[in-house]
Scaffold this motif. Structure first.
Motif, PDB file in Angstrom:
ATOM      1  N   LEU A  27       0.873  -1.172   0.000  1.00  0.00           N
ATOM      2  CA  LEU A  27       0.000   0.000   0.000  1.00  0.00           C
ATOM      3  C   LEU A  27       0.910   1.222   0.000  1.00  0.00           C
ATOM      4  O   LEU A  27       2.036   1.145   0.496  1.00  0.00           O
ATOM      5  N   PRO A  28       0.439   2.332  -0.530  1.00  0.00           N
ATOM      6  CA  PRO A  28       1.262   3.542  -0.438  1.00  0.00           C
ATOM      7  C   PRO A  28       1.497   3.925   1.017  1.00  0.00           C
ATOM      8  O   PRO A  28       0.588   3.861   1.826  1.00  0.00           O
ATOM      9  N   ALA A  29       2.748   4.291   1.334  1.00  0.00           N
ATOM     10  CA  ALA A  29       3.081   4.648   2.711  1.00  0.00           C
ATOM     11  C   ALA A  29       2.285   5.878   3.132  1.00  0.00           C
ATOM     12  O   ALA A  29       2.058   6.794   2.335  1.00  0.00           O
ATOM     13  N   GLN A  30       1.859   5.879   4.398  1.00  0.00           N
ATOM     14  CA  GLN A  30       1.060   6.994   4.895  1.00  0.00           C
ATOM     15  C   GLN A  30       1.906   7.863   5.812  1.00  0.00           C
ATOM     16  O   GLN A  30       2.847   7.410   6.443  1.00  0.00           O
ATOM     17  N   ASP A  31       1.463   9.095   5.884  1.00  0.00           N
ATOM     18  CA  ASP A  31       2.082  10.040   6.791  1.00  0.00           C
ATOM     19  C   ASP A  31       1.862   9.599   8.242  1.00  0.00           C
ATOM     20  O   ASP A  31       0.828   8.990   8.568  1.00  0.00           O
ATOM     21  N   GLY A  32       2.841   9.861   9.111  1.00  0.00           N
ATOM     22  CA  GLY A  32       2.690   9.530  10.528  1.00  0.00           C
ATOM     23  C   GLY A  32       1.445  10.145  11.136  1.00  0.00           C
ATOM     24  O   GLY A  32       0.848   9.593  12.054  1.00  0.00           O
ATOM     25  N   ARG A  33       1.025  11.320  10.606  1.00  0.00           N
ATOM     26  CA  ARG A  33      -0.118  12.009  11.198  1.00  0.00           C
ATOM     27  C   ARG A  33      -1.406  11.211  11.046  1.00  0.00           C
ATOM     28  O   ARG A  33      -2.289  11.256  11.903  1.00  0.00           O
ATOM     29  N   PHE A  34      -1.519  10.428   9.970  1.00  0.00           N
ATOM     30  CA  PHE A  34      -2.704   9.605   9.764  1.00  0.00           C
ATOM     31  C   PHE A  34      -2.815   8.583  10.891  1.00  0.00           C
ATOM     32  O   PHE A  34      -3.872   8.404  11.520  1.00  0.00           O
ATOM     33  N   TYR A  35      -1.690   7.899  11.192  1.00  0.00           N
ATOM     34  CA  TYR A  35      -1.716   6.903  12.263  1.00  0.00           C
ATOM     35  C   TYR A  35      -1.942   7.561  13.617  1.00  0.00           C
ATOM     36  O   TYR A  35      -2.642   7.018  14.477  1.00  0.00           O
ATOM     37  N   ALA A  36      -1.310   8.728  13.795  1.00  0.00           N
ATOM     38  CA  ALA A  36      -1.473   9.415  15.083  1.00  0.00           C
ATOM     39  C   ALA A  36      -2.928   9.818  15.289  1.00  0.00           C
ATOM     40  O   ALA A  36      -3.510   9.591  16.365  1.00  0.00           O
ATOM     41  N   LEU A  37      -3.550  10.359  14.231  1.00  0.00           N
ATOM     42  CA  LEU A  37      -4.957  10.750  14.341  1.00  0.00           C
ATOM     43  C   LEU A  37      -5.832   9.530  14.617  1.00  0.00           C
ATOM     44  O   LEU A  37      -6.693   9.532  15.511  1.00  0.00           O
ATOM     45  N   GLY A  38      -5.574   8.444  13.849  1.00  0.00           N
ATOM     46  CA  GLY A  38      -6.356   7.214  14.048  1.00  0.00           C
ATOM     47  C   GLY A  38      -6.199   6.690  15.463  1.00  0.00           C
ATOM     48  O   GLY A  38      -7.184   6.301  16.116  1.00  0.00           O
ATOM     49  N   SER A  39      -4.947   6.678  15.975  1.00  0.00           N
ATOM     50  CA  SER A  39      -4.720   6.177  17.333  1.00  0.00           C
ATOM     51  C   SER A  39      -5.450   7.040  18.337  1.00  0.00           C
ATOM     52  O   SER A  39      -6.017   6.525  19.316  1.00  0.00           O
ATOM     53  N   ALA A  40      -5.448   8.349  18.113  1.00  0.00           N
ATOM     54  CA  ALA A  40      -6.142   9.241  19.050  1.00  0.00           C
ATOM     55  C   ALA A  40      -7.627   8.919  19.072  1.00  0.00           C
ATOM     56  O   ALA A  40      -8.256   8.859  20.136  1.00  0.00           O
ATOM     57  N   ILE A  41      -8.191   8.679  17.872  1.00  0.00           N
ATOM     58  CA  ILE A  41      -9.627   8.349  17.839  1.00  0.00           C
ATOM     59  C   ILE A  41      -9.873   7.015  18.538  1.00  0.00           C
ATOM     60  O   ILE A  41     -10.806   6.872  19.337  1.00  0.00           O
ATOM     61  N   ALA A  42      -9.011   6.026  18.240  1.00  0.00           N
ATOM     62  CA  ALA A  42      -9.169   4.725  18.890  1.00  0.00           C
ATOM     63  C   ALA A  42      -9.099   4.883  20.397  1.00  0.00           C
ATOM     64  O   ALA A  42      -9.915   4.314  21.142  1.00  0.00           O
ATOM     65  N   LEU A  43      -8.131   5.667  20.838  1.00  0.00           N
ATOM     66  CA  LEU A  43      -7.974   5.880  22.275  1.00  0.00           C
ATOM     67  C   LEU A  43      -9.221   6.546  22.852  1.00  0.00           C
ATOM     68  O   LEU A  43      -9.665   6.213  23.954  1.00  0.00           O
ATOM     69  N   GLY A  44      -9.787   7.483  22.083  1.00  0.00           N
ATOM     70  CA  GLY A  44     -11.014   8.136  22.533  1.00  0.00           C
ATOM     71  C   GLY A  44     -12.123   7.128  22.778  1.00  0.00           C
ATOM     72  O   GLY A  44     -12.805   7.160  23.810  1.00  0.00           O
ATOM     73  N   PHE A  45     -12.292   6.181  21.834  1.00  0.00           N
ATOM     74  CA  PHE A  45     -13.316   5.150  22.017  1.00  0.00           C
ATOM     75  C   PHE A  45     -13.010   4.298  23.242  1.00  0.00           C
ATOM     76  O   PHE A  45     -13.902   3.956  24.024  1.00  0.00           O
ATOM     77  N   LEU A  46     -11.734   3.948  23.415  1.00  0.00           N
ATOM     78  CA  LEU A  46     -11.368   3.092  24.542  1.00  0.00           C
ATOM     79  C   LEU A  46     -11.624   3.800  25.872  1.00  0.00           C
ATOM     80  O   LEU A  46     -12.156   3.209  26.814  1.00  0.00           O
ATOM     81  N   VAL A  47     -11.263   5.079  25.936  1.00  0.00           N
ATOM     82  CA  VAL A  47     -11.487   5.827  27.174  1.00  0.00           C
ATOM     83  C   VAL A  47     -12.977   5.927  27.446  1.00  0.00           C
ATOM     84  O   VAL A  47     -13.443   5.710  28.575  1.00  0.00           O
ATOM     85  N   ALA A  48     -13.756   6.219  26.391  1.00  0.00           N
ATOM     86  CA  ALA A  48     -15.208   6.316  26.583  1.00  0.00           C
ATOM     87  C   ALA A  48     -15.756   5.000  27.111  1.00  0.00           C
ATOM     88  O   ALA A  48     -16.608   4.973  28.013  1.00  0.00           O
TER      89      ALA A  48
END
Ligand code: SF4
Ligand code: SF4
Lengths: 318, 244
Positions: free
Chosen positions: A36-57
């Motif tokens: 797959l085309p390599a993604q910017d670190g910010r994409f993973y960081a944003l995704g992790s933040a959202i995932a973390l948000g769900f986990l905290v909730a």
């Protein structure tokens, strides 16, 4: 069983968080091998933040289930015997992994630690990703086993319970990832959307299998074994209390049979059929919203359908 | 190893709820704090009890029997409620087999109540911890009580002696003999929980009176051959008193 909203939200929310993390790391792994085309670190960081948000909730929701939340720390004590205790340990561990994974991507601190024989780099995020993946699956197993290990609740006492927690959580997380990538990383949106559809179909199959299985269940206990009188006709005349008790509140869903039947038909439509259509049409965000609603209904039904043998003692008030 | 337990004789229980009230009285006044009630005098009273008496009707009218069924924690030998507890608040005592909840450790997650097939655990809605029968552990070892009172409150209260208390692992105990000799059985044996409490089944009770019992065939005076007056059964037997 009485469907408690704390537990419904806990299990559905962390499911999204786990699935989303798995989706992120799947993209990173594919990209590492050049699939797959390599993604910017910010994409993973944003995704992790959202995932973390769900986990905290989810974690916050779980506290509403406890009578004594201030003592919650004690629940890590019996991990040798209790799946609930194991979940209590694995959930924060997984959240830590997601946090570190996201932080490494966000800060760009991602040195290559080793190389595979093929030459592919093994960097910090890869190691954190593998650890997080293992923890995500461990958490699915813990959550599922909390229910599946109760042998009296025959509707839950099946490997399908664990499998479905994995599939349902995975599907909702991948749909979320598809919705996210549509905005943040359009190059992988097709890939994630495809997997979201595959997982949603698999989840539909798994959940249907559980429904079919449960429709054919024969309860092991009866009033005869419950009070030990071997007569075909036993009628309860009183249950020892007229105003209800913990036993009448905790183990009954409190809805009419017709309502439960309706939910049984509505949740597969909302959780699987409509999201599939929306994904095909390219509305990933809407697909996620509808699917999450469907999963709330699914979880409600999951609890409502489980018939506890103690209910045999609580059939009539007087 | 000791396994204390109750044996409840369904043939004798009259469903008077004396064990329920006596249990509630003892356990609501104890060290561990009240067994909370809500709305006790209102329209929908509810509260925490260790022991409940339920009533079932068996058979088809007119051939029915009423079975009063006292239900409390059975102190299972394989208690499914114990291993699931995440905090270790639920435990089974090695020394006497009593299953207890440590109210200071319990987080009120209710998971143990899901794992009990008998519905023997009830949460205290005010203290927010799980509660259940303790076999009056604060009573049976209390040396300040006279020996005869070192029994669970329910056992002491039962007017028909339907409740026996003792060590079911001691083959010579009253409870073991009752189980052995009167067909004692366990509830829901299909789950392998091995309840320590046993129930004694209903038996057919018939009162048979033979004529010679009324005229005292075993009267030693008869041996001397003296004829005794044989009043007819319908005649009063106590002269002057019942002769009206
Ligand atoms: S009756 Fe229920 S609460 Fe009591 S020991 Fe058995 S499983 Fe546990
Ligand atoms: S409610 Fe209390 S005793 Fe029961 S499982 Fe939870 S912590 Fe343990």
């Amino acid at each position: 069983m009485h469907p408690a909203f704390s537990v419904i939200f806990l299990t559905t929310l962390i499911g999204v968080g786990q699935g989303l993390f798995l989706a992120l790391f799947t993209v990173e792994s594919y990209a590492a091998f050049g699939l797959l085309p390599a993604q910017d670190g910010r994409f993973y960081a944003l995704g992790s933040a959202i995932a973390l948000g769900f986990l905290v909730a989810g974690l916050v929701a779980s506290f509403f289930h406890l009578g004594r939340p201030e003592r919650a720390w004690r629940s890590a004590a019996k991990w040798r015997t209790s799946w609930l205790s194991r979940e209590v340990i694995v959930l924060p561990a997984f959240m830590a992994a997601v946090f570190l994974y996201g932080a490494a991507h966000f800060t760009g601190f991602n040195p290559v630690l080793a190389r595979l024989p093929s030459g592919a780099p093994v960097n910090i995020t890869a190691i954190l990703g593998v650890a997080g993946t293992a923890l995500a699956f461990a958490l699915f197993v813990c959550t599922g086993m909390i229910y599946a290990c109760l042998r009296f609740l025959q509707e839950w006492h099946t490997p399908l319970t664990v499998i479905n927690y994995i599939l349902l959580g995975g599907a909702s997380g991948f749909v979320m990832a598809a919705a996210l990538s549509a905005q943040a990383a359009p190059e992988v949106a097709g890939f994630l959307g495809g997997w979201a559809m595959i997982l949603t179909v698999l989840a539909l199959v798994g959940r249907t299998a559980a429904l079919v299985r449960n429709a054919r269940l024969k309860p092991k206990s009866s009033l005869r074994t419950a009070i030990g009188v071997k007569h075909p006709r036993i009628v309860q005349k009183s249950q020892g209390a007229m105003g209800g008790s913990f036993n009448t509140r905790e183990f009954f869903h409190g809805r009419a049979a017709g309502f439960v039947r309706q939910v049984k038909w509505i949740f597969p439509v909302l959780a699987f059929v409509v999201p599939l259509g929306l994904l095909v049409a390219g509305f990933a965000v809407a697909a996620f919203a509808v699917q999450y609603l469907g999963l709330l209904a699914e979880r409600w039904f999951f609890f409502a359908q489980a018939n506890h043998p103690q209910n045999l003692y609580y059939r009539a008030v007087s | 190893m000791t396994q204390l337990a109750l044996v409840i004789d369904l043939n004798v229980c009259v469903g008077c709820h004396a064990c329920v009230t006596s249990c509630k009285e003892w356990n609501t006044s104890g060290q561990a704090g009240p067994l909370t009630d809500f709305n006790p005098y209102g329209a929908d009273p509810t509260g925490t009890f260790f022991n409940r008496v339920q009533t079932f009707e068996v058979g088809e009218f007119p051939n029915t029997e009423t079975v009063h069924f006292p239900k409390s924690c059975l102190h299972c030998e394989e208690p499914p409620c114990v291993p699931v507890c995440p905090t270790g608040a639920s435990y089974k005592r090695k020394e006497d087999g009593i299953v207890l909840v440590d109210y200071d450790k319990c987080i009120g997650c209710k998971y143990c109540s899901w794992a009990c097939p008998y519905g023997a655990r009830e949460i205290d809605e005010q203290q927010k911890v799980m509660k259940k029968c303790t076999l009056c552990v604060d009573r049976i070892y209390d040396t300040s009580l006279p020996e005869i009172d070192r029994k669970p409150a329910c056992v002491k209260a039962c007017p028909t002696s339907a409740r026996l208390f003792g060590d079911v692992h001691d083959p010579e105990s009253e409870v073991s003999k009752a189980i052995r000799e009167s067909g004692g059985y366990q509830l829901m044996p299909e789950w392998g929980t091995q309840p320590a409490n046993h129930y004694l089944p209903r038996r057919k009770t018939r009162l048979r009176i033979f004529d010679d019992e009324l005229v005292r065939a075993d009267n030693p005076l008869k041996i001397e051959g003296k004829p005794l007056p044989r009043p007819a059964k319908s005649e009063p037997s106590l002269d002057d008193v019942t002769s009206w």
